[in-house]
Scaffold this motif. Structure first.
Motif, PDB file in Angstrom:
ATOM      1  N   ARG A 105       1.210  -1.138   0.030  1.00  0.00           N
ATOM      2  CA  ARG A 105       0.093  -0.216  -0.227  1.00  0.00           C
ATOM      3  C   ARG A 105       0.668   1.295  -0.040  1.00  0.00           C
ATOM      4  O   ARG A 105       0.547   2.251  -0.562  1.00  0.00           O
ATOM      5  N   LEU A 109       0.715   4.251  -3.026  1.00  0.00           N
ATOM      6  CA  LEU A 109       0.608   5.435  -2.454  1.00  0.00           C
ATOM      7  C   LEU A 109       0.647   6.734  -3.722  1.00  0.00           C
ATOM      8  O   LEU A 109      -0.426   7.153  -4.363  1.00  0.00           O
ATOM      9  N   PRO A 110       1.761   6.847  -4.400  1.00  0.00           N
ATOM     10  CA  PRO A 110       2.101   7.592  -5.375  1.00  0.00           C
ATOM     11  C   PRO A 110       1.018   7.457  -6.670  1.00  0.00           C
ATOM     12  O   PRO A 110       0.806   8.513  -7.283  1.00  0.00           O
ATOM     13  N   ILE A 112      -1.733   6.372  -6.561  1.00  0.00           N
ATOM     14  CA  ILE A 112      -3.465   6.586  -6.386  1.00  0.00           C
ATOM     15  C   ILE A 112      -3.461   7.964  -6.546  1.00  0.00           C
ATOM     16  O   ILE A 112      -4.140   8.536  -7.049  1.00  0.00           O
ATOM     17  N   TYR A 113      -2.412   8.993  -6.153  1.00  0.00           N
ATOM     18  CA  TYR A 113      -2.473  10.594  -6.537  1.00  0.00           C
ATOM     19  C   TYR A 113      -2.312  10.542  -8.020  1.00  0.00           C
ATOM     20  O   TYR A 113      -2.763  11.810  -8.620  1.00  0.00           O
ATOM     21  N   ARG A 121      -2.291  -0.370 -10.605  1.00  0.00           N
ATOM     22  CA  ARG A 121      -1.552   0.149  -9.548  1.00  0.00           C
ATOM     23  C   ARG A 121      -0.701  -0.923  -8.773  1.00  0.00           C
ATOM     24  O   ARG A 121       0.253  -1.011  -8.399  1.00  0.00           O
ATOM     25  N   ARG A 157       8.984   2.912  -3.688  1.00  0.00           N
ATOM     26  CA  ARG A 157       7.823   3.898  -3.630  1.00  0.00           C
ATOM     27  C   ARG A 157       8.497   5.008  -4.580  1.00  0.00           C
ATOM     28  O   ARG A 157       7.428   5.942  -5.468  1.00  0.00           O
TER      29      ARG A 157
END
Lengths: 228, 409
Positions: A105, A109-110, A112-113, A121, A157
């Protein structure tokens, strides 16, 4: 070749209300695509301020900053957020992973944005984790991983969005020598794959692994070219 | 970043701080449950009162004595002067005077001690005419009601309510037994079927006797013609308005008064229902208002915790911004979080409210009715409170500069 990152006459002044502090006093800097460079300096030298401006976390008071051909020095926070998401991958000294989430997760994150669809993803995050050698730890939470593993999660990430620039701020500052070598080996590998890496550090041996090192002191840069 | 993703993120954040989230929801929970219960109780009471008034009989008009505004020989406070008499009932039952009235039953009642063998009991003596049974929709379960003949002959016969019969005779058959009221002996000729209790007391604890017998044997009042109220049954629902006007006109004439100094009240079932509804409405609004204040306090609790949450999670906010979260997304994340807190609190509150309603109904004896629309509204309100409480904390989070957020330890 056009530089990926080009700074001209960057100044940053902090107004504390009583006095004006000049953190950066005219920085000129160019980093070509594929470069692996280090910025060194003692604390209070303006090193962090420069890192913030390179990372589009802050805007300069004066001067221009072009990143991948776009002038980002006068952008709004909203625009900067998009530039950070698209062009920059961050690796922090404190790892800055979210502790309530799995490694997977955190790496997602990046994306998702960036508005990437869930299935895609997940796939990209899994590939990124595999590349840093953590394919068997994807469901672990940061608390269940060693410092070196956590830093590798944050490298995954940083790379998952395929950014133009990898910006690492003291990435080995909280690691023991084994993990330090691990993470630096990972950077070497990324560099060989053609990534552009800017590494901010105060450790000489870390800086020595890069191609070029700039020293910053009192808000001014002095270049020391060490092409290996 | 879609709404689903915002919801998931909010859930992760709330789940990571379970205890705090639960405690924060508690405020909303209590508020919602309190509002639902008070409003439900009010609605239940209103339904119950309406049912009771309707159960009195159909097409009913009730005449009650008013205070005489004619101050007799300058003595004020002559409020006990009974302005309604059995003569009024006699006039109203004349078809020539009031053609739309089907039946009339005047009632005089008083409390009296009853003795049956070794059993004693105190109950209400209702003195009336045979029409009373049909007008007030009472049915006989054992024996018979008294008839016109009993009234004309002033027979000492009594019809008992179900409770009264049980209290006096236990499991024995009351019909045919003797009953002593004061120093008079009556014969029990019937028992009425149970009609439940109304707000004015049990309708099953009473002794119904012919009016004539009451006047001759029991009445201690100087004015033996006085009655407490007169029940009037209209011919049908359509002629009820006409019956109402006929009643008023006939009584004004016989009392020789005008509408301005009218000494009696005529009310229909509808009017009674409306009056009762307005009273319960006011009480419900008052209690509901107090409960709503607790809901407001719950909302402030949510805001407080969201503010604490924002300052605790400055680093997280900074990181999210560094990774590319636009300020609007950060704002939305915290708004959704506050909304979820409110909505979850609302869900728990609604559950508690429904549970409380199930538990309270048998205890208070009034059905606590919670409608689906009230439930949906409660959930909407709790979501709204959460979101509103989240606005300020969320905008603070959105405005944090990423570098300040990342720098803080």
């Amino acid at each position: 070749m056009n530089p990926l990152l080009k700074m001209t006459g960057i100044r940053k002044t902090y107004d504390t209300g009583v006095v004006q502090v000049e953190a950066l006093r005219g920085i000129d800097l160019a980093v070509d695509p594929g470069d692996y460079v280090a910025i060194m300096g003692p604390s209070g030298s303006g090193k962090s301020t420069l890192m913030h401006i390179i990372g589009c976390l802050d805007v300069p008071t004066e001067g221009t900053y072009e990143l991948a051909g776009t002038d980002v020095s006068r952008m709004t926070e909203r625009q900067l957020a998009e530039v950070r998401n698209r062009e920059i991958g961050f690796v922090f000294q404190q790892f800055n992973l979210l502790h309530s989430m799995s490694a997977l997760r955190n790496v997602e994150l990046p994306l998702i944005y960036a508005g990437v669809a869930p299935a895609q993803r997940r796939e990209r995050a899994l590939i990124a984790l595999e590349r840093v050698g953590l394919a068997d730890r994807v469901q672990h939470r940061p608390g269940e991983l060693s410092g070196g593993q956590q830093q590798r999660v944050s490298v995954a990430r940083a790379m998952v969005t395929d950014p133009a620039l990898l910006l690492a701020d003291e990435p080995t500052g909280n690691l023991d020598s084994v993990s330090t070598n691990d993470v630096l080996a990972l950077f070497d590998e990324l560099h060989e794959q053609g990534r552009t890496i800017v590494l901010i550090t105060h450790e000489q041996d870390v800086a020595e692994r890069t191609h070029r090192t700039w020293h910053i002191r009192d808000g001014l840069l002095s270049e020391k070219v060490e092409v290996r | 970043m879609g709404w689903l993703e915002s919801l998931r993120t909010a859930w992760e954040a709330l789940y990571a701080r379970k205890m705090r989230s639960l405690l924060t929801m508690l405020g909303i929970l209590i508020g919602i449950a309190a509002v639902m219960l008070t409003v439900g109780l009010g609605a239940g009471a209103q339904t119950r009162i309406t049912q009771e008034i309707n159960s009195l009989g159909s097409n009913l008009i009730i005449v009650t004595p008013g205070t005489s505004s004619l101050t007799v020989s300058g003595i004020r406070g002559a409020t006990n002067v009974t302005t309604l008499t059995s003569d009024d009932a006699a006039i109203l039952s004349m078809p020539s005077v009031a053609p739309d009235i089907a039946a009339v039953a005047s009632v005089s009642s008083s409390r009296a001690a009853l003795v049956a063998g070794t059993s004693t009991w105190t109950s209400t003596i209702t003195a009336t005419s045979p029409d009373w049974f049909s007008v007030t929709s009472r049915t006989i379960s054992q024996g018979r009601a008294f008839l016109q003949g009993d009234l004309d002959a002033a027979n000492s016969v009594a019809v008992l309510g179900a409770t009264t019969a049980t209290e006096l005779y236990g499991t024995r058959d009351p019909v045919g037994q003797s009953l002593t009221v004061g120093n008079q002996t009556f014969t029990v000729i019937g028992v009425m079927a149970s009609a439940g209790s109304s707000l004015s007391g049990s309708q099953d604890d009473m002794v119904v006797i012919p009016r004539t017998t009451f006047v001759q044997r029991l009445s201690t009042s100087a004015n033996s013609r006085a009655v407490n109220l007169i029940y009037i049954q209209g011919r049908d629902a359509n002629s009820l308005a006409a019956a109402y006007q006929e009643t008023t006109a006939a009584l004004l004439t016989s009392h020789q008064v005008t509408a301005a100094n009218q000494d009696f009240n005529v009310s229909t079932q509808e009017a009674l229902v409306a009056a009762a509804a307005s009273i319960t409405g006011i009480i419900t609004a008052l209690l509901g208002g107090i409960a709503a204040i607790s809901l407001l306090v719950g909302g402030i609790g949510v805001m407080n915790i969201m503010l604490v949450s924002v300052s605790e999670r400055v680093r997280e906010i900074g990181l999210r911004k560094a990774l590319g979260a636009r300020p609007a997304l950060i704002r939305r994340q915290f708004l959704v979080e506050a909304g979820v807190l409110g909505l979850l609190g609302g869900f728990l509150g609604v559950s508690l409210g429904l549970l409380g309603a199930a538990i309270l109904t048998p205890i208070v004896g009034v059905p606590v009715t919670i409608s689906w629309s009230a439930t949906a509204m409660a959930l909407g309100v709790s979501l709204g409170i959460g979101v509103v409480a989240g606005v300020y904390p969320a905008s603070r989070a959105a405005k944090l500069a990423p570098i300040d957020a990342l720098r803080s330890e």
